[in-house]
Design an enzyme around this catalytic site. Sequence first.
Site, short mmCIF file in Angstrom:
data_model
loop_
_atom_site.label_atom_id
_atom_site.label_comp_id
_atom_site.label_asym_id
_atom_site.label_seq_id
_atom_site.Cartn_x
_atom_site.Cartn_y
_atom_site.Cartn_z
N ASN A 1 2.43 33.28 -25.12
CA ASN A 1 1.43 33.78 -24.20
C ASN A 1 2.11 33.90 -22.84
O ASN A 1 2.67 32.92 -22.36
CB ASN A 1 0.25 32.80 -24.13
N GLY A 2 2.08 35.10 -22.27
CA GLY A 2 2.71 35.27 -20.97
C GLY A 2 3.27 36.66 -20.81
O GLY A 2 2.85 37.61 -21.50
#
Length: 489
Positions: free
Chosen positions: A101-102
């Site tokens: 996630n990112g």
Amino acid sequence: MCGVVGIISQNRPAAAELYDSLIHLQHRGQDAAGIITADTRFHTKKGVGLVRDIFDEQNMARLLGLAGLGHTRYPTAGGYDRENAQPVWTGVPYGIAMAHNGNLVNYTELVKELSEKDLRHLNATVDVEVILHVFAGALEKQNHDESSFFEKICQAVDEVFERISGAYSVVSVIIGKGMVVFRDPHGIRPLAKGMRINSDGTKDYIFSSETTMFYALGFQQFGFVHPGEVIYISPEGGVQSKILRKEEFSPCIFEYVYFSRPDTMVNDISVYRSRLHMGENLARRWKERYPDIIPDIVIPAPSTANTAALSAAHFLGVRYSEGLYKNPFIGRTFIMPGQTQRKRSIKYKLVPQELEIRDKKVMIVDDSIVRGNTSREIVRMVRDFGARAVYFVSACPPVISPCFYGVDMPSRGELIASQKTVEEIRQFMNVDVLLYQDIQDLKEAVLRKSNHAIESPCMACLDGHYVTGDITIEKMRDLEHQRNQERKA
Ligand code: SF4
């Protein structure tokens, strides 16, 4: 922004629990989803769309193994097709699967480096592939070292930290070796950890963007993965961890404003409580600046703003009203790709209640004003239904800069507060009063609880200070251009 989860168990198949976890993470990404499980090989199912539409009894039955990863995708890099769904995997060394996630700041440079220098083939345009190949390459180099497997993992993650800039909360499974998780040195995106003790005394572990599924699956939260930390869980459930790099802990403040579900703990702070504080701070500022303007009702722009509106109404001493009914079967407009789709969905999503609105002075509380179109449509609907006056308050300060760390605020041209003054926005939205939360008030609302580890939350989209320190004006232009091209494609 995306949702990630990794589960490693001693005696329960991972697939069903990963599926349940993804249902709890659906709000973090509705574009695509995937599950990968591992026994002596990987078993994968990925698709475009909602979790409930991708997985069925048949494909779930193929997902064997006691460990696995799940992902719900909200694209901030790469195209919108199945090839870019996560998790991804590589066969060398060992067999490594990964999801994150990112968003990476130096993705383009790394792609070039990986294909030209490291001779690695990248099959998609999703940034987790880059993390996977840097990690896998660094692990492979140590093949003949005498060091322990955990030491090799640490070396490999350290190389990731050295080469990769941006936000990344990573979950990974290695065939025959167990699970590895790590979080970028600023800890920009969340990653909570949980543990469950089985009846035979063995322990299972979960790592997830949010804690929303912990209770249902029987896990207890025990903190979160620290910035710059790597955690390794062996197949037998042994745990080793180390903080490899320590930068200023700067998690995303927008998680509290908009993204996370209110019932989750992010970095040990309750999202629900922080939103109550946001409403309280807004009410205090309103009383200071507009002591003579008292609305008849406070209506949230549902649902993210419900909590802040509830608290603002309480502190203003004004009735809280659900004057806008939200159809629960329509997705979140902010994370829908494309402006046309977003606009169309607002009217389907929200239905004003005339009895609550007609002839009233209405205060609308929204979580944020990003592009301004959703807010303007809401105001138009409330006026159509006979409001005498409309006041608009935003729990978030003006969004003036793009996010390069995983939230889809791609370019300054699309951010209304980057293009217009507050007075111009008020006129554009056609409201009698527009009040934004002050930056310091927002920070206070999130950090009010005293025993947290956050040093200075990322607020780059609000103040232009990018915590990774490498977003120059030229870089910003490049990233904006790149993202706009991807969206057009
Ligand atoms: Fe969050 Fe804004 Fe920072 Fe992006 S720039 S990580 S949305 S606070």
